[in-house]
Design a protein around this motif. Structure first.
Motif, short mmCIF file in Angstrom:
data_model
loop_
_atom_site.label_atom_id
_atom_site.label_comp_id
_atom_site.label_asym_id
_atom_site.label_seq_id
_atom_site.Cartn_x
_atom_site.Cartn_y
_atom_site.Cartn_z
N ALA A 1 0.91 4.03 -2.98
CA ALA A 1 0.66 5.45 -2.68
C ALA A 1 1.81 6.30 -3.20
O ALA A 1 1.59 7.34 -3.82
CB ALA A 1 0.48 5.65 -1.18
N TRP A 2 3.04 5.86 -2.95
CA TRP A 2 4.21 6.60 -3.45
C TRP A 2 4.18 6.69 -4.97
O TRP A 2 4.43 7.74 -5.55
CB TRP A 2 5.50 5.92 -2.97
CG TRP A 2 6.72 6.49 -3.62
CD1 TRP A 2 7.38 7.62 -3.28
CD2 TRP A 2 7.39 5.96 -4.76
NE1 TRP A 2 8.44 7.83 -4.14
CE2 TRP A 2 8.47 6.82 -5.05
CE3 TRP A 2 7.20 4.83 -5.55
CZ2 TRP A 2 9.33 6.58 -6.11
CZ3 TRP A 2 8.07 4.60 -6.60
CH2 TRP A 2 9.12 5.49 -6.86
N TYR A 3 3.87 5.56 -5.63
CA TYR A 3 3.82 5.53 -7.09
C TYR A 3 2.75 6.50 -7.61
O TYR A 3 2.98 7.26 -8.55
CB TYR A 3 3.54 4.11 -7.57
CG TYR A 3 3.49 3.97 -9.06
CD1 TYR A 3 4.64 4.09 -9.83
CD2 TYR A 3 2.29 3.70 -9.71
CE1 TYR A 3 4.59 3.96 -11.22
CE2 TYR A 3 2.23 3.57 -11.09
CZ TYR A 3 3.39 3.70 -11.83
OH TYR A 3 3.34 3.58 -13.19
N GLY A 4 1.56 6.49 -7.00
CA GLY A 4 0.49 7.39 -7.42
C GLY A 4 0.85 8.85 -7.22
O GLY A 4 0.61 9.69 -8.09
N ILE A 5 1.45 9.17 -6.08
CA ILE A 5 1.87 10.55 -5.82
C ILE A 5 2.94 10.98 -6.82
O ILE A 5 2.93 12.10 -7.33
CB ILE A 5 2.36 10.70 -4.36
CG1 ILE A 5 1.16 10.56 -3.41
CG2 ILE A 5 3.07 12.02 -4.14
CD1 ILE A 5 1.55 10.42 -1.96
N GLY B 1 0.81 -1.21 0.00
CA GLY B 1 0.00 0.00 0.00
C GLY B 1 0.84 1.26 0.00
O GLY B 1 0.55 2.23 -0.70
N ILE B 2 1.91 1.25 0.78
CA ILE B 2 2.82 2.40 0.82
C ILE B 2 3.47 2.60 -0.54
O ILE B 2 3.57 3.73 -1.03
CB ILE B 2 3.88 2.22 1.94
CG1 ILE B 2 3.20 2.33 3.30
CG2 ILE B 2 5.00 3.24 1.80
CD1 ILE B 2 4.08 1.90 4.45
#
Length: 147
Positions: free
Chosen positions: A16-20, A12-13
Motif C-alpha cells: 500500500a505504501w509503495y502504491g501510494i 500488505g502495508i
C-alpha cells in the motif's frame, strides 16, 4: 499461524505504501486523471452497477427456482467480468491505423462466443443439478392408513 498473518499484514502495508508513493510521484495532470478514474469508478459502481445487480438478483429470485440461483449468479459474474475485460479491445482504443496487426481480430464476435459458452455451461450445470436431485416424495395420506 499468527506469524504468517503478521507477515501478510506487513507485506500488505508495504505494498500500500509503495502504491501510494507511486501515485504521489505523478505530475499533477496524471494525478488528477488517476483521481478521476478512482472516484468515477466508485460513483459508477454505487450509482449504476450495484443497483442494477440488485434488481437483476431480485428478478432472478422471483423468476427462477432456488436450485438455479447459484449457477445464474456465477454466470452473471463471469459475463460481467468478460465484458469489463473486453471493453478496451471492443472499443479499439489501442488500434493503430498504420499497423493492422494491433487489434486484428473480431473482438465483438469473440466476446459474444465467450458469453455464449458461459451460459451454455450454466445450462449444463442447471441440468446436471436437476438430474442429481432425488425425486420429490409422493404425498402420503396418513388418514387412509388409519381404520
Amino acid at each position: 499461524m499468527t506469524a504468517i498473518r503478521v507477515l501478510l499484514g506487513l507485506g500488505g502495508i508495504w505494498l500500500a505504501w509503495y502504491g501510494i508513493d507511486l501515485v504521489l510521484e505523478q505530475d499533477s495532470t496524471s494525478l488528477m486523471s488517476t483521481a478521476r478514474w478512482f472516484v468515477g469508478g466508485i460513483l459508477i459502481h454505487d450509482a449504476i452497477v450495484a443497483p442494477l445487480c440488485a434488481v437483476v438478483a431480485l428478478l432472478a429470485r422471483r423468476l427462477f427456482p432456488a436450485s438455479w440461483w447459484a449457477s445464474i449468479a456465477w454466470g452473471g459474474l463471469c459475463t460481467a467480468t468478460l465484458v469489463v475485460v473486453a471493453v478496451p479491445v471492443v472499443q479499439r482504443s489501442g488500434a493503430v491505423p498504420g499497423n493492422p496487426t494491433i487489434l486484428d481480430r473480431d473482438y465483438h464476435t469473440g466476446l459474444l462466443i465467450a458469453i455464449a459458452v458461459v451460459w451454455v455451461v450454466v445450462g449444463i450445470d442447471i441440468a446436471r443439478r436437476r438430474m442429481r436431485r432425488p425425486p420429490a416424495p409422493h404425498a402420503t395420506t396418513e388418514r387412509s392408513a388409519q381404520p
